[in-house]
Design a protein around this motif. Sequence first.
Motif, PDB file in Angstrom:
ATOM      1  N   ALA A 274       0.837  -1.199   0.000  1.00 33.07           N
ATOM      2  CA  ALA A 274       0.000   0.000   0.000  1.00 33.07           C
ATOM      3  C   ALA A 274       0.873   1.250   0.000  1.00 33.07           C
ATOM      4  N   ASP A 275       2.082   1.138   0.554  1.00 29.38           N
ATOM      5  CA  ASP A 275       2.965   2.315   0.580  1.00 29.38           C
ATOM      6  C   ASP A 275       3.396   2.716  -0.830  1.00 29.38           C
ATOM      7  N   VAL A 276       3.517   1.738  -1.719  1.00 30.41           N
ATOM      8  CA  VAL A 276       3.846   2.042  -3.115  1.00 30.41           C
ATOM      9  C   VAL A 276       2.589   2.527  -3.859  1.00 30.41           C
ATOM     10  N   GLN A 277       1.464   1.871  -3.594  1.00 26.02           N
ATOM     11  CA  GLN A 277       0.223   2.248  -4.287  1.00 26.02           C
ATOM     12  C   GLN A 277      -0.235   3.660  -3.942  1.00 26.02           C
ATOM     13  N   ALA A 278      -0.215   3.993  -2.654  1.00 29.54           N
ATOM     14  CA  ALA A 278      -0.678   5.327  -2.245  1.00 29.54           C
ATOM     15  C   ALA A 278       0.220   6.393  -2.879  1.00 29.54           C
ATOM     16  N   TYR A 279       1.508   6.095  -2.923  1.00 28.66           N
ATOM     17  CA  TYR A 279       2.447   7.021  -3.558  1.00 28.66           C
ATOM     18  C   TYR A 279       2.105   7.188  -5.043  1.00 28.66           C
ATOM     19  N   LEU A 280       1.940   6.083  -5.745  1.00 37.03           N
ATOM     20  CA  LEU A 280       1.655   6.154  -7.186  1.00 37.03           C
ATOM     21  C   LEU A 280       0.342   6.888  -7.457  1.00 37.03           C
ATOM     22  N   THR A 281      -0.643   6.661  -6.617  1.00 43.68           N
ATOM     23  CA  THR A 281      -1.955   7.295  -6.796  1.00 43.68           C
ATOM     24  C   THR A 281      -1.799   8.810  -6.898  1.00 43.68           C
ATOM     25  N   LEU A 282      -1.027   9.382  -5.983  1.00 45.43           N
ATOM     26  CA  LEU A 282      -0.850  10.838  -5.983  1.00 45.43           C
ATOM     27  C   LEU A 282       0.272  11.277  -6.922  1.00 45.43           C
ATOM     28  N   ARG A 283       1.281  10.446  -7.070  1.00 50.72           N
ATOM     29  CA  ARG A 283       2.428  10.820  -7.895  1.00 50.72           C
ATOM     30  C   ARG A 283       2.039  11.004  -9.361  1.00 50.72           C
ATOM     31  N   LEU A 284       1.129  10.164  -9.844  1.00 49.73           N
ATOM     32  CA  LEU A 284       0.717  10.277 -11.249  1.00 49.73           C
ATOM     33  C   LEU A 284       0.005  11.605 -11.481  1.00 49.73           C
ATOM     34  N   ILE A 285      -0.773  12.040 -10.505  1.00 46.02           N
ATOM     35  CA  ILE A 285      -1.443  13.345 -10.613  1.00 46.02           C
ATOM     36  C   ILE A 285      -0.377  14.451 -10.634  1.00 46.02           C
ATOM     37  N   ARG A 286       0.580  14.331  -9.698  1.00 43.92           N
ATOM     38  CA  ARG A 286       1.667  15.310  -9.607  1.00 43.92           C
ATOM     39  C   ARG A 286       2.390  15.414 -10.951  1.00 43.92           C
ATOM     40  N   ASN A 287       2.776  14.286 -11.499  1.00 47.96           N
ATOM     41  CA  ASN A 287       3.533  14.294 -12.754  1.00 47.96           C
ATOM     42  C   ASN A 287       2.735  14.888 -13.907  1.00 47.96           C
ATOM     43  N   ALA A 288       1.470  14.523 -13.966  1.00 43.29           N
ATOM     44  CA  ALA A 288       0.628  15.047 -15.046  1.00 43.29           C
ATOM     45  C   ALA A 288       0.557  16.569 -14.938  1.00 43.29           C
ATOM     46  N   LEU A 289       0.421  17.081 -13.727  1.00 42.67           N
ATOM     47  CA  LEU A 289       0.290  18.530 -13.530  1.00 42.67           C
ATOM     48  C   LEU A 289       1.622  19.261 -13.698  1.00 42.67           C
ATOM     49  N   ASP A 290       2.724  18.525 -13.514  1.00 44.51           N
ATOM     50  CA  ASP A 290       4.046  19.141 -13.668  1.00 44.51           C
ATOM     51  C   ASP A 290       4.502  19.183 -15.116  1.00 44.51           C
ATOM     52  N   GLY A 291       3.703  18.675 -16.012  1.00 43.52           N
ATOM     53  CA  GLY A 291       4.071  18.818 -17.407  1.00 43.52           C
ATOM     54  C   GLY A 291       4.267  17.508 -18.128  1.00 43.52           C
ATOM     55  N   GLY A 292       4.024  16.434 -17.432  1.00 45.36           N
ATOM     56  CA  GLY A 292       3.837  15.219 -18.180  1.00 45.36           C
ATOM     57  C   GLY A 292       4.960  14.222 -18.319  1.00 45.36           C
ATOM     58  N   ASP A 293       6.145  14.355 -17.620  1.00 41.81           N
ATOM     59  CA  ASP A 293       7.067  13.219 -17.622  1.00 41.81           C
ATOM     60  C   ASP A 293       6.527  12.245 -16.595  1.00 41.81           C
ATOM     61  N   MET A 294       5.721  11.290 -17.069  1.00 41.56           N
ATOM     62  CA  MET A 294       4.972  10.445 -16.155  1.00 41.56           C
ATOM     63  C   MET A 294       5.857   9.500 -15.358  1.00 41.56           C
ATOM     64  N   ASP A 295       7.086   9.311 -15.760  1.00 39.30           N
ATOM     65  CA  ASP A 295       7.958   8.344 -15.064  1.00 39.30           C
ATOM     66  C   ASP A 295       8.745   8.971 -13.900  1.00 39.30           C
ATOM     67  N   LEU A 296       8.651  10.293 -13.783  1.00 42.03           N
ATOM     68  CA  LEU A 296       9.435  11.001 -12.771  1.00 42.03           C
ATOM     69  C   LEU A 296       9.062  10.548 -11.354  1.00 42.03           C
ATOM     70  N   GLY A 297      10.088  10.241 -10.563  1.00 42.06           N
ATOM     71  CA  GLY A 297       9.839   9.787  -9.190  1.00 42.06           C
ATOM     72  C   GLY A 297       9.303   8.372  -9.146  1.00 42.06           C
ATOM     73  N   ILE A 298       9.172   7.747 -10.319  1.00 35.84           N
ATOM     74  CA  ILE A 298       8.653   6.366 -10.379  1.00 35.84           C
ATOM     75  C   ILE A 298       9.798   5.483 -10.868  1.00 35.84           C
ATOM     76  N   GLY A 299      10.063   5.511 -12.188  1.00 40.93           N
ATOM     77  CA  GLY A 299      11.208   4.756 -12.695  1.00 40.93           C
ATOM     78  C   GLY A 299      12.448   5.639 -12.867  1.00 40.93           C
ATOM     79  N   THR A 300      12.240   6.956 -12.892  1.00 38.92           N
ATOM     80  CA  THR A 300      13.333   7.918 -13.071  1.00 38.92           C
ATOM     81  C   THR A 300      13.413   8.779 -11.809  1.00 38.92           C
TER      82      THR A 300
END
Length: 436
Positions: A274-300
Amino acid sequence: MNKRILALLLAALMVVALAACGGGDDTPATDAPDTPATDAPDAPDAGPVANADKPLVWFNRQPSNATTGELDMEALQFNDETYYVGFDAVQGAELQGQMVMDFLTNKADASIDRNGDGIIGYVLAIGDVGHNDSIARTRGARLALGTGKGGTSIGDIDPTPIGTNTDGTSTIVQDGKVTIAGKEYIVRELASQEMKNAAGATWDAPTAGNTIQTWAGSFGDQIDLVVSNNDGMGMSIFNNWSQENNVPTFGYDANSDAVAAIADGFGGTISQHADVQAYLTLRLIRNALDGGDMDLGIGTPDDAGNVLEASDYKYVESERSYYALNLAITADNYEQFLDATAPYGPVSNQLDESTHPAKKVWLDIYNASDNFLNESYKPLLENYDGLLNLDVEYVAGDGQSESSISDRFVNLDQYDGFCVNICKTDNAATYIAKLQ
Ligand code: BGC
Ligand code: CA
């Protein structure tokens, strides 16, 4: 009008006509800069973003057909920044089955057969017969214990509760076998049931606590083992019956209370990360709003050093879905997992607000009484939201009616992104309709 003026007028008309067809194949590239900025369809200051274009993350309940399990690709591909975040249901379900089997073959002795009849009898608490995660776990347990009819791969196993379409013996389950301390035993599923309360909420822990009393009344010391589709139901059974009767009970989720109970005889649980899922849930929103490098903070790695390990998750592009990987938590390793609400180390660095400015997010938890979502997932979200500079509005549903959530999916213009935990997996369209 003399000919000269007419010619000038015609020339002017042609310029206007050419400008109106701007983008035509034969328009010279050099004309482009002349187009006034205000006319450009994708000017950056073109006004507020339409709700239909804002990032949307489905989580925990994957948009899918409740009967066939088929993914609702329309919901999953709603816009370019739509994703699902969950966990690998099949890997986790197989792991839970193996964990129970490992316990029987490596940890148990003859005393596990409480009535000494040579049969290891177990009961199974089912979460929601229309939820693909629950279906997978029922199948995983039956596959590992050899009690599933239908084949040798997890997808072939019948996931329905005993009794729903049987004649008394069972067309759904069969006896399995296991060797414990050098002796072969039969493994038998005595009973299984979807734990749904009178109002219709599924995965219902109190219902499981009552049902074990009923089962104990009918089967008594034939019950040697309990398997539950989640910890909420498993812990309710443990607290109401298994602990005092010394019957190993296994759950799923690695909620803090279940992990702690391993010290008191709870058999084990599965972390769905759940610690990875909760992070991804919000991180994808963050990345989309930051301009769209969707892998940032995930694989990069991002500018704060946050990054996940490849072994923590997988991304399946064709399903637009991120799946966290599962881990077995047993007496051997539980001490490291006692706090289910701690942010995951590799992704717990604060983002800089000047480069990742504050944004507003709408997010719901479908059921205010779901143990996993409220005791593990939501506290994790609350730990990550500040780290990611997201101001999250948390809404809680009643667990049974979609409208308890969707009626509060309103004032959408005020939010920059949405994270939706649907009540029933077939209901994604209700939210989509509101975004359009
Ligand atoms: C969890 C359950 C929970 C359900 C809610 C599952 O992934 O394991 O505990 O009740 O999600 O949708
Ligand atoms: Ca027995």
